[in-house]
Design an enzyme around this catalytic site. Structure first.
Site, short mmCIF file in Angstrom:
data_model
loop_
_atom_site.label_atom_id
_atom_site.label_comp_id
_atom_site.label_asym_id
_atom_site.label_seq_id
_atom_site.Cartn_x
_atom_site.Cartn_y
_atom_site.Cartn_z
N ASP A 215 0.85 -1.19 0.00
CA ASP A 215 0.00 0.00 0.00
C ASP A 215 0.89 1.24 0.00
O ASP A 215 1.59 1.50 0.97
CB ASP A 215 -0.88 -0.06 1.26
CG ASP A 215 -1.68 1.21 1.48
OD1 ASP A 215 -1.88 1.98 0.51
OD2 ASP A 215 -2.10 1.43 2.64
N ASP B 185 -1.99 -1.09 -3.67
CA ASP B 185 -2.27 -0.33 -4.90
C ASP B 185 -1.14 -0.54 -5.91
O ASP B 185 -0.12 -1.16 -5.61
CB ASP B 185 -2.46 1.16 -4.58
CG ASP B 185 -1.43 1.66 -3.58
OD1 ASP B 185 -0.23 1.40 -3.81
OD2 ASP B 185 -1.81 2.29 -2.56
N ASP C 57 -10.91 -15.87 -15.41
CA ASP C 57 -11.73 -16.19 -14.25
C ASP C 57 -12.90 -17.10 -14.65
O ASP C 57 -13.59 -16.84 -15.64
CB ASP C 57 -12.27 -14.87 -13.69
CG ASP C 57 -12.91 -15.00 -12.33
OD1 ASP C 57 -12.20 -15.41 -11.39
OD2 ASP C 57 -14.11 -14.70 -12.20
N GLU D 43 -8.81 -20.56 -15.24
CA GLU D 43 -9.27 -20.98 -13.92
C GLU D 43 -10.52 -21.82 -14.16
O GLU D 43 -11.60 -21.28 -14.39
CB GLU D 43 -9.62 -19.79 -13.01
CG GLU D 43 -9.93 -20.26 -11.60
CD GLU D 43 -11.12 -19.60 -10.92
OE1 GLU D 43 -11.26 -19.75 -9.69
OE2 GLU D 43 -11.94 -18.95 -11.60
C1 GLC Z 1 -12.98 -16.87 -9.33
C2 GLC Z 1 -12.12 -16.02 -8.44
C3 GLC Z 1 -12.85 -15.77 -7.16
C4 GLC Z 1 -14.14 -15.05 -7.47
C5 GLC Z 1 -14.97 -15.81 -8.48
C6 GLC Z 1 -16.07 -14.98 -9.06
O1 GLC Z 1 -13.16 -18.15 -8.82
O2 GLC Z 1 -10.88 -16.62 -8.25
O3 GLC Z 1 -12.08 -15.03 -6.26
O4 GLC Z 1 -14.88 -14.87 -6.30
O5 GLC Z 1 -14.21 -16.24 -9.57
O6 GLC Z 1 -15.55 -14.04 -9.95
MG MG Z 2 -3.41 2.31 -1.03
#
Ligand code: GLC
Ligand code: MG
Length: 596
Positions: free
Chosen positions: A47, A55, A233, A312
């Site tokens: 941060d 950030d 994601d 993922e």
């Molecule tokens: C994926 C992300 C997780 C998020 C979910 C919804 O699994 O890793 O953190 O809550 O998608 O976007």
């Molecule tokens: Mg910050």
């Protein structure tokens, strides 16, 4: 609750020791086939301005730490404009930075600084849903039923005489119903929209060409800014089964099954198998692959063959997951079967064998991972009873992990992972041996899972706590302020970077050594053959990169009793070796075996 196992079938026998199960990479193989990629969770890494939230300028300032650690790339969890109902995985504007994280100029500076240090940068792409504050969703609410604006999302009329029942029975992954009803412009109760995650994360309709075009344009936007790839994601969720049929199986991704009846308490069904009882209509539909083929064409159109997509996808069995990394689709897919394996020699060997086989069948590297921002940190997870399912978070009144045992196993697990061929992901702070925060006060919890299940499922806050950099500094050096967005547990002070830097035997120095040797020995590109010692508690393999052919023998002892240490030159060990020539419990060693 039954032991957490991969799919119900018996694992097939391992390949004969000495037979090459996986060939070495060609010397000119692209970077990502054996890359180690470090996950930065932006709000918790560094941060710069003292507001308690990490950030982009904070990240930029700390990048040299990653170069010194010895990783190849960094993946940043979302930093886009967001109301932060799911920590930024609820994106309101894919093309701008949330002011809490900085500005687009800060992102450009971060990218340039990373590239100057020789680090590649992956960003997070969230294509399954937007935030309910995204301009498209506002427009959809305003435009009304049957409009093109609504067609970008999954709006349906409800069931029941007055549409008062949701269109189907799907629950949300975070608990509660997977649908919410809107109020139409005239004030009457209206249609329902699908949200597989939080109510503020409406699912996009991937049958709509505008949705496809928009996300491709977002890919181009970030490629044009110079990113080296995307972590995608919920890559297995974009397309839903035709007709949105009811589903009575599990939907959880991170843990315990959450249904309308609450977390599943008992039963033989693996809680991790969200395809239990058939093929879940919201996951892993064949239609997703066409999307990734077109994304691959977008990336390839830049004439830069080294940009990557990483899925993922919580998909089983491994052959189904491998479909995401066929030659014309993505490059990598997280191997969650490895993450989910209990600390058990036979289970680990089985998952290593099946992962290498299924990925090799499509010509993709395997992508190993042990921790991320959605699961209990492996230094704590492996200190829990390994016969119980993996929990989603640990609360103060839950059984507590054995910290010492967990860390010892975590170091051994990492040393095993970093010797395996393929890519690997490291989650921020695991290189310090950070445990999960298991005693966090409930009032500070932010994970929607905790709130939607009314505290029944603890959720993921415990693995998202800000990094400790300096023992004697406000917020342990996370930033100039005293109040990080989540409190740091006491144990973090002694584990701060400055407490481990240069300290022989520290977890940080172990990671540095493993990463340096992995690179110099070419282990990520090596061939793989089981060593005859594999069996029972022992996982042992031989790796040889194509370049020099010199073999490395890797042995992990997952058992409670020491085993004989093979003869040879020890290169690195995850913990002290026995003075009597043994490999102690929960330890991994890399060595140059003496011939014979
Ligand atoms: C994926 C992300 C997780 C998020 C979910 C919804 O699994 O890793 O953190 O809550 O998608 O976007
Ligand atoms: Mg910050």
């Amino acid at each position: 609750m039954g032991r957490v196992t991969a799919q119900s079938t018996e694992p097939r026998p391992l390949t004969e020791p000495g037979t090459v199960l996986h060939p070495a990479e060609a010397p000119d193989a692209p970077w990502w086939r054996d890359a180690v990629i470090y996950q930065v969770y932006p709000r918790s890494w560094a941060d710069s301005d003292g507001d308690g939230i990490g950030d982009l300028p904070g990240i930029t300032a700390r990048l040299p730490y990653l170069r010194d650690l010895g990783v190849d790339a960094v993946w940043l969890s979302p930093f886009y404009v967001s109301p932060m109902n799911d920590a930024g995985y609820d994106v309101a504007d894919y093309r701008d930075i949330d002011p809490r994280f900085g500005t687009l100029e800060d992102a450009d500076r971060m990218l340039a600084a990373a590239h100057d240090l020789g680090l590649k940068v992956l960003v997070d792409l969230v294509p399954n849903h937007t935030s309910s504050e995204h301009a498209w969703f506002r427009a959809a609410l305003a435009a009304g039923p049957g409009s093109p604006e609504r067609d970008r999302y999954v709006f349906r009329d409800g069931r029941g005489p007055h549409g008062e029942e949701p269109p189907n029975n799907w629950p949300s992954v975070f608990g509660g119903k997977g649908w919410s009803r809107v109020t139409e412009a005239d004030g009457s109760p209206g249609q329902w929209y699908l949200h597989i995650f939080d109510v503020t994360q409406p699912d996009l309709n991937w049958h709509n060409p505008e949705v496809r075009a928009e996300l491709e344009s977002v890919l181009r936007f970030w490629c044009d800014r110079g990113v080296d790839g995307f972590r995608v994601d919920v890559a297995h969720g974009l397309v839903k089964a035709e007709g949105l049929p009811d589903w009575h199986g599990a939907v959880g991704l991170y843990d315990e099954v959450v249904t309308e009846e609450g977390p599943e308490a008992d039963g033989d069904t693996s809680v991790l198998d969200h395809n239990a009882g058939g093929h879940a209509p919201m996951w892993d539909q064949d239609g997703v692959h066409e999307i990734y083929r077109s994304w691959r064409r977008v990336l390839d159109s830049y004439g830069r063959p080294d940009r990557i997509l990483c899925a993922e996808a919580w998909v089983k069995p491994e052959e189904r997951l491998a479909r995401y990394v066929r030659p014309d689709e993505m490059h990598q897919a997280f191997n969650f079967e490895f993450l989910e394996a209990p600390w058990d020699g036979a289970a680990l060997a089985a998952v290593v064998e099946s992962s290498l086989r299924s990925n090799d069948a499509v010509g993709a590297p395997t992508t190993w991972v042990l921790s991320n921002h959605d699961v209990v940190r492996h230094a704590s997870r492996l200190g829990l009873d390994q016969h119980r399912p993996r929990p989603n978070g640990i609360a103060a009144d839950d059984p507590q992990p054995d910290a010492e045992l967990g860390l010892r196993r975590a170091r051994a697990a990492t040393a095993l992972m970093l010797a395996l061929p393929g890519g690997a992901y490291v989650y921020q702070g695991e290189e310090l041996g950070l445990p999960e925060h298991t005693t966090m006060p409930d009032e500070v919890r932010q994970d929607p899972t905790y709130h939607h299940t009314k505290g029944e499922v603890t959720g993921r806050d415990g693995c998202r706590v800000p990094m400790p950099w300096v023992r004697d500094a406000p917020s342990l050096g996370f930033g100039p302020g005293d109040h990080p967005w989540l409190p740091q547990p006491e144990a973090y002070a002694g584990l701060a970077v400055d407490q481990q830097d240069g300290v022989a035997g520290s977890t940080l120095e172990l990671y540095r050594t493993l990463l340096r040797l992995r690179r110099s020995l070419g282990l990520g590109r090596g061939s793989f053959a089981w060593d005859g010692r594999t069996g029972g508690d022992v996982v042992a393999f031989r790796s040889a990169p194509a370049e020099d052919g010199g073999e490395v023998l890797v042995v992990t002892n997952t058992g409670a009793a020491p085993v004989a240490l093979p003869a040879g030159e020890v290169l690195v060990a995850s913990g002290p070796l026995g003075a009597d020539g043994t490999l102690p419990a929960d330890t991994t060693v890399w060595l140059r075996p003496t011939a014979g």
